[in-house]
Design an enzyme around this catalytic site. Structure first.
Site, short mmCIF file in Angstrom:
data_model
loop_
_atom_site.label_atom_id
_atom_site.label_comp_id
_atom_site.label_asym_id
_atom_site.label_seq_id
_atom_site.Cartn_x
_atom_site.Cartn_y
_atom_site.Cartn_z
N HIS A 1 -0.13 -4.11 1.27
CA HIS A 1 0.70 -2.90 1.18
C HIS A 1 1.90 -3.09 2.09
O HIS A 1 1.86 -2.80 3.29
CB HIS A 1 -0.14 -1.67 1.58
CG HIS A 1 0.59 -0.37 1.41
ND1 HIS A 1 -0.07 0.82 1.29
CD2 HIS A 1 1.92 -0.08 1.34
CE1 HIS A 1 0.82 1.80 1.15
NE2 HIS A 1 2.03 1.28 1.20
N HIS B 1 6.27 -2.99 1.70
CA HIS B 1 7.50 -2.81 0.91
C HIS B 1 8.54 -3.77 1.47
O HIS B 1 8.89 -3.66 2.65
CB HIS B 1 8.00 -1.38 1.02
CG HIS B 1 6.99 -0.35 0.57
ND1 HIS B 1 6.98 0.18 -0.69
CD2 HIS B 1 5.92 0.20 1.22
CE1 HIS B 1 5.98 1.04 -0.80
NE2 HIS B 1 5.31 1.07 0.34
N HIS C 1 0.42 4.53 -4.84
CA HIS C 1 0.32 5.32 -3.62
C HIS C 1 -0.29 6.67 -3.99
O HIS C 1 0.19 7.32 -4.94
CB HIS C 1 1.70 5.58 -3.02
CG HIS C 1 2.32 4.42 -2.31
ND1 HIS C 1 2.49 3.19 -2.88
CD2 HIS C 1 2.83 4.32 -1.05
CE1 HIS C 1 3.08 2.39 -2.01
NE2 HIS C 1 3.30 3.04 -0.88
N GLU D 1 -1.49 9.89 0.60
CA GLU D 1 -0.81 9.63 1.88
C GLU D 1 -0.42 11.00 2.44
O GLU D 1 -0.98 11.46 3.45
CB GLU D 1 0.42 8.75 1.65
CG GLU D 1 1.27 8.49 2.88
CD GLU D 1 2.56 7.71 2.56
OE1 GLU D 1 2.97 7.65 1.41
OE2 GLU D 1 3.16 7.17 3.52
N ASP E 1 2.96 -1.58 5.67
CA ASP E 1 3.79 -0.64 4.90
C ASP E 1 5.29 -0.96 5.02
O ASP E 1 5.84 -1.60 4.14
CB ASP E 1 3.48 0.81 5.31
CG ASP E 1 3.76 1.84 4.21
OD1 ASP E 1 4.14 1.43 3.10
OD2 ASP E 1 3.59 3.04 4.47
N ASP E 2 5.93 -0.49 6.09
CA ASP E 2 7.37 -0.72 6.30
C ASP E 2 7.56 -1.14 7.76
O ASP E 2 8.01 -0.34 8.60
CB ASP E 2 8.14 0.58 6.03
CG ASP E 2 7.97 1.06 4.59
OD1 ASP E 2 8.59 0.46 3.70
OD2 ASP E 2 7.20 2.00 4.37
N1 HPA Z 1 5.22 5.89 0.85
C1 HPA Z 1 5.82 6.07 -0.32
N2 HPA Z 1 6.87 5.36 -0.70
C2 HPA Z 1 7.33 4.42 0.12
C3 HPA Z 1 6.73 4.19 1.35
C4 HPA Z 1 5.63 4.96 1.73
O1 HPA Z 1 5.04 4.84 2.82
N3 HPA Z 1 7.44 3.17 1.93
C5 HPA Z 1 8.40 2.81 1.07
N4 HPA Z 1 8.34 3.56 -0.03
ZN ZN Z 2 3.79 2.28 1.06
#
Ligand code: HPA
Ligand code: ZN
Length: 332
Positions: free
Chosen positions: A15, A17, A195, A198, A276-277
């Site tokens: 996971h 991006h 996703h 969250e 994630d990021d």
């Molecule tokens: N959630 C949803 N979309 C996203 C995320 C995330 O954490 N990071 C980049 N796009």
């Molecule tokens: Zn994500």
């Protein structure tokens, strides 16, 4: 487990991006190269803006920074930088999300995005031995018709792209709207993930499973509010790609010490740890393992179990998965 061993522990990252690996320094380098003006004076000001109230607040900055990504070379540089960093954190295999619509909507050709990413990943793989695949995420806060058109455009790249995901602003955009798009993706031989849970409610996770037919749920932490859902996820061994540093930065969880990870493991869920990021949320994947260990007191056997889960939950072929699982037990 000490920090050096944790860094070396072989892991898969499932996971991530790629646009979320754009470090402020690279953002300004690419802005300069492409003659793009960022709405921040310098690296320090951009870094100070990394204080988010929720997912939509983060996404505003995330999409704004993408303006610097214009050419095949930009995407190649971004991907190779990520994979080299990931390799230093024990990542042996990565399944990497990218957001086609966030680039095509700015006039960047899909071919530049995919060819650039693949070229960057291949260059870094050759030096590190870390392998990577690409998963195209559809933006759930854009029209369904646009998702169909994006899937049409992805068709020539099936194989180079191994799957389709669903991301962007979650609340108000239930997965079920994308039923037909995901049916088409599955029929094209693509893996499917989404996703869900969250910021959105457990019902979005049910929809991702039952309407979209996903093989993994990205995040999924809000499943803990629904005991029938937890039973279902545990019985099916459906992987959940948790991103604890993201959850804290986006305030889905108040404090890492209150993260539901221990309860999720206790409930028998197939959890993996991911970043994630990482350029925005304060750490890459080994940093995530380390922070989780420190905040939640996760023991060695559980850390090793999380690393094993990451290979089991991946889309790599069985033979390679077995080799990587063996490496978890014998890290060098
Ligand atoms: N959630 C949803 N979309 C996203 C995320 C995330 O954490 N990071 C980049 N796009
Ligand atoms: Zn994500």
């Amino acid at each position: 487990m000490d920090d050096a061993t944790l860094m070396r522990l072989p892991k898969a990252e499932l996971h991530l991006h790629i646009e979320g690996t754009l470090e402020p320094e690279m953002a300004f380098t690419l802005a300069h190269r492409n003659g793009v003006t960022l709405p921040y004076a310098d690296v320090d000001e951009l870094r100070r803006a990394h204080a988010f109230t929720d997912l939509p607040d983060f996404l505003d900055l995330y999409y704004a920074c993408m303006a610097v990504l214009r050419t095949e070379e930009d995407f190649a540089d971004l991907a190779s930088a990520y994979l080299r960093t990931a390799a230093t954190q024990g990542v042996r295999h990565a399944e990497i999300f990218f957001d086609p619509q966030a680039h095509t909507s700015r006039g960047v050709p899909l071919s530049a995005v995919i060819t650039g990413l693949r070229r960057g990943l291949d260059a870094a793989s050759a030096g590190t031995g870390t392998h990577a695949e690409l998963i195209a995420c559809l933006l759930r806060d854009r029209p369904v018709a646009e998702a169909h058109a994006t899937l049409d455009a992805l068709e020539p790249y099936v194989g180079t792209v191994i799957g389709v995901g669903l991301d962007s602003a979650e609340v108000g955009y239930p997965p079920g709207q994308f039923a037909e798009v995901f049916t088409r993706a599955r029929e094209a031989g693509l893996h499917v993930v989404a996703h869900a849970g969250e910021e959105g409610p457990p019902s979005y996770i049910w929809e991702a499973l039952d309407v979209l037919g996903v093989e993994r749920v990205d995040h999924g932490i809000r499943c803990m509010e629904d005991t029938a859902l937890v039973r279902r996820l545990a019985a099916d061994r459906t992987p959940l790609t948790a991103c604890p540093l993201s959850n804290v930065r986006l305030r889905a969880v108040d404090d890492l010490r209150e993260h539901p990870l221990p309860a999720m493991l206790e409930a028998g869920l197939m959890v993996t740890l991911n970043s994630d990021d990482p350029a925005y949320f304060g750490g890459y994947v080994a940093d995530t393992y380390r922070e989780v260990r420190d905040a939640l007191g996760i023991d060695d056997a559980t850390l090793i179990g999380l690393a094993r889960n990451s290979f089991r939950a991946s889309f790599i072929d069985d033979q390679r998965a077995q080799a990587l699982l063996a490496a978890v037990d014998d890290p060098r």
